[in-house]
Design a protein around this motif. Structure first.
Motif, short mmCIF file in Angstrom:
data_model
loop_
_atom_site.label_atom_id
_atom_site.label_comp_id
_atom_site.label_asym_id
_atom_site.label_seq_id
_atom_site.Cartn_x
_atom_site.Cartn_y
_atom_site.Cartn_z
N LYS A 20 61.06 -1.55 -2.77
CA LYS A 20 59.92 -1.54 -3.69
C LYS A 20 58.74 -2.29 -3.07
O LYS A 20 58.88 -3.42 -2.63
N PHE A 73 52.95 5.38 -9.67
CA PHE A 73 54.25 5.35 -9.01
C PHE A 73 54.33 6.51 -8.02
O PHE A 73 54.00 7.64 -8.35
N ARG A 75 56.65 7.88 -4.20
CA ARG A 75 57.88 7.71 -3.41
C ARG A 75 57.65 8.20 -2.00
O ARG A 75 56.95 9.19 -1.76
N TYR A 85 59.65 2.92 -2.86
CA TYR A 85 58.95 3.18 -4.11
C TYR A 85 57.66 2.38 -4.09
O TYR A 85 57.65 1.18 -3.82
N PHE A 87 54.53 1.05 -6.31
CA PHE A 87 54.08 0.78 -7.66
C PHE A 87 52.65 0.26 -7.59
O PHE A 87 52.39 -0.78 -6.97
N ALA A 106 60.16 -6.62 -5.90
CA ALA A 106 59.38 -6.04 -4.79
C ALA A 106 59.55 -6.89 -3.53
O ALA A 106 59.61 -8.12 -3.60
#
Length: 196
Positions: A20, A73, A75, A85, A87, A106
């Motif tokens: 993340k 969001f 990917r 991912y 964010f 994260a």
């Protein structure tokens, strides 16, 4: 069509690890654009029309008509076993309390900066520091924005010497990827320096 060529948007069964990364910055700095340029899936966006209620509160270019109200969001597949991912945070200060949830878990953050509104980045960088999130800084190149020497920007933003500062164009996939790579290299180096 062979089933192995079909991409339905879902992760392959071989994926074993997710990483993340948070994309942070003030309103209108290009977070949604950067995630869109990198994401291999159609990004999830929570953009809404800007209203007159934000006049005098939200300082942005008059051409900006929407704003992220929760998160973006995206990917990015790193290899057959790992995905990243992305964010994106909302940029207005009134949404900062939400960041605590977005950064949970994260590895780090890529903080976008606009040299036309450098002072708006101070709160963002301070908040990332308060949340103890390692970050790199990406100066998003806007047309007509003043260009400064990276070391001058580092000094103006009061960054630690080891904090990466790169220049990127959030609209360009390759440029956005280079900014993300600078962050990942920084995180990897920092992890190697931690005593076992």
């Amino acid at each position: 069509m062979d089933s192995t060529d079909y991409d339905d948007g879902y992760l392959p069964s071989s994926v074993r690890q997710a990483v993340k990364i948070v994309i942070a910055g003030p309103l209108g700095v290009g977070k949604t654009t950067l995630i869109t340029s990198l994401s291999e899936i159609e990004p999830v966006r929570t953009e809404e029309l800007m209203t007159e209620a934000g006049t005098g509160v939200d300082h942005v270019d008059a051409t900006k008509t929407t704003t992220t109200v929760a998160m973006d969001f995206g990917r990015l597949t790193l290899n057959s076993q790992r995905v990243m991912y992305l964010f994106g945070t909302p940029g207005q200060q009134r949404f900062f309390p939400m960041w605590r949830h977005l950064v949970h878990g994260a590895l780090g953050a890529l903080a976008l900066v606009d040299t036309r509104r450098l002072e708006e980045s101070f709160d963002v960088l301070g908040y990332l520091e308060d949340l103890d999130v390692p970050f790199a800084v990406a100066i998003n190149s806007f047309p007509g924005a003043p260009a400064y020497d990276v070391e001058l920007l580092r000094s103006a933003l009061d960054l630690l010497p080891q904090t990466p500062v790169v220049v990127c164009d959030a609209r360009d996939r390759t440029s956005s990827a280079h900014a993300l790579i600078a962050l990942v290299n920084y995180l990897y180096t920092a992890a190697q320096e931690v005593p076992a």
